[in-house]
Enzyme design. Structure first.
Site, short mmCIF file in Angstrom:
data_model
loop_
_atom_site.label_atom_id
_atom_site.label_comp_id
_atom_site.label_asym_id
_atom_site.label_seq_id
_atom_site.Cartn_x
_atom_site.Cartn_y
_atom_site.Cartn_z
N LYS A 80 0.93 -12.04 -7.01
CA LYS A 80 1.58 -10.81 -6.54
C LYS A 80 1.07 -10.45 -5.15
O LYS A 80 -0.13 -10.54 -4.87
CB LYS A 80 1.31 -9.68 -7.53
CG LYS A 80 1.98 -8.36 -7.19
CD LYS A 80 1.71 -7.31 -8.27
CE LYS A 80 2.38 -6.00 -7.97
NZ LYS A 80 2.16 -5.00 -9.05
N SER A 149 5.94 -2.76 -10.97
CA SER A 149 6.00 -3.20 -9.59
C SER A 149 5.86 -4.71 -9.42
O SER A 149 6.09 -5.25 -8.35
CB SER A 149 4.89 -2.50 -8.79
OG SER A 149 3.61 -2.85 -9.29
N SER A 173 3.40 -1.70 -14.73
CA SER A 173 3.86 -2.72 -13.79
C SER A 173 3.74 -4.17 -14.25
O SER A 173 4.21 -5.07 -13.56
CB SER A 173 3.12 -2.56 -12.46
OG SER A 173 3.45 -1.34 -11.86
#
Length: 444
Positions: A80, A149, A173
């Site tokens: 990420k 996210s 997330s």
């Protein structure tokens, strides 16, 4: 046609070690899958095929030299884009950090490399891991959100671009995008994994999560990145758990599950409620509905106080330096964090966490895990929102281990995530229960 890109991580490690395939061949197949699907899904924010292939070739050379092989030798992992990588940009989903090049790896990335993983590239995050969506679309239906996210990580694993990926969770997330994209998403216990070198939004809430196609793969990835780190004082001085070895064998006795609707049950869609009622009937006496004590009614508000105050503290300087570069959503969170909550409210929210966690002791004394939705329903249509994290908020606040399983299917064919939540620190037991539930209940 099945390709090497469809291999789960455990199988890929085994076949590479046996000399049946090379890391380079696996990486090339993953890159081909990305070339085929990325135009629609847009899961990646940085990808350098030559760098990925060179990493794979080095893994293959190490194996030919007879070097010691790590737990993830030759296997690709997506990271990420809020997690620092010394050889790739880390831009945190914001133009403010465009071109930012860290000088060193985050601890979790260092541990991946130590165990032989190939860092394939950086996956899309929402803006500073908050609510404003990135470019990624749900690979199961491009008109729907992949969640957030950790949107790129979930989507990349879901369509076979990479078998494993790292995400994070400050609210929902990891668990929510895993549910929306139909993969396994696991958020370990708070303090289980170092956050050193990861974007700081909330010191008391940020947690690193993992994405995989199987529970065994999620356990293996978490096992590699877990452990105490002097650079993150919240990590715990405990022996590294052998998650995969514990998670795979069947339990001696069938686990007992506590079906917890939580204070946000009114947000669950009708189809979600019906599916969970059906699942509980199939599990029979192995599941019992358990209400939460009254103090939990205010827990979501306490999470909001903590999260938005911390975001204002940690990202406020960015907002002051470049206010027009931030979304309206993030600016509003920062403003609320600065003005809507008193220091007394923040201190009270932080102080409430241990007692709330302890109050679940009687429930976990008689049950192996909590059963609850991972999200209100399937991934919503539209890319303007990442969906509601409400069913994840409480467990993130308490720092409990949680895993989303692709166990249920809506009438439109989209997955409905089933969330299991475990006792604090009992991550291996939670993953064992998750494996058992997948074997027992199957997909429906």
């Amino acid at each position: 046609m099945t390709t090497l890109a469809d291999l789960d991580a455990v199988a890929a490690v085994r076949r590479i070690r046996a000399g049946e395939i090379t890391s380079e061949a696996l990486i090339r197949d993953c890159l081909e899958r990305i070339a085929d699907r990325e135009g629609g899904v847009e899961a990646w924010t940085f990808l350098d095929p030559e760098l990925a292939i060179e990493q794979a070739r080095e893994r293959d050379r190490q194996q030919r030299r007879g070097a010691s092989l790590g737990l993830l030798h030759g296997v690709p992992v997506g990271v990420k884009d809020i997690i620092d990588t010394g050889d790739m940009p880390t831009e945190c989903g914001s133009a403010v950090f465009a071109g930012r090049r860290p000088t060193r790896d985050a601890t979790v990335v260092s541990r991946l490399r130590e165990q032989g993983a190939v860092i394939l590239g950086k996956t899309v995050t929402t803006e500073f891991a908050t609510y404003c969506p990135g470019k990624t679309r749900n690979p199961l239906d491009l008109s729907r959100t992949p969640g957030g996210s950790s949107s790129g990580s979930a989507a990349a694993v879901a369509c076979g671009m990479v078998p494993l990926a790292l995400g994070s969770q400050t609210n929902g997330s990891t668990v929510r995008p895993a549910a929306f994209c139909g993969v396994v998403g696991y958020k370990p216990s708070f303090g289980f994994v170092s956050r050193a070198g990861v974007l700081l939004t909330s010191r008391g809430l940020d947690q690193v999560g993992v994405f995989a196609r199987t529970v065994a793969d999620a356990a293996l990835l978490a096992e590699v990145i877990a452990g105490q780190d002097a650079c993150d004082a919240t990590t715990r001085a405990v022996a590294r758990p052998w998650l995969n070895a514990v998670a795979q064998p069947p339990p001696v006795t069938p686990p007992r599950l506590a079906f917890v609707k939580s204070p946000v049950w009114d947000q669950a869609e009708v189809e979600t409620r019906e599916h969970f009622e059906s699942l509980c009937r199939r599990l029979g006496t192995g599941v019992e509905e358990c209400p939460l004590p009254e103090p939990f009614d205010g827990a979501l508000a306490q999470h909001r106080v903590m999260m938005e105050t911390d975001i204002a503290f940690n990202l406020g300087a960015v907002a002051d330096a470049a206010p027009q570069a931030l979304s309206d959503s993030l600016r509003a969170q920062i403003e609320r964090g600065r003005s809507a909550y008193t220091s007394l409210a923040y201190a009270a929210a932080v102080a409430a966490v241990p007692s709330l966690r302890d109050s679940l002791g009687p429930l976990f004394a008689t049950h192996d895990a909590i059963l609850t939705p991972a999200a209100p329903g399937p991934a919503p249509v539209g890319l303007e929102s990442t969906g509601s994290p409400a069913f994840c908020t409480l467990w993130t606040l308490l720092g409990l281990p949680a895993v989303s399983l692709p166990l249920l299917t809506a009438g439109n064919g989209m997955p409905i995530g089933v969330q299991l939540v475990g006792r604090y620190g009992d991550d291996a037991g939670l993953l064992r229960t998750a494996s058992w539930l997948l074997r027992t209940a199957g997909a429906a």
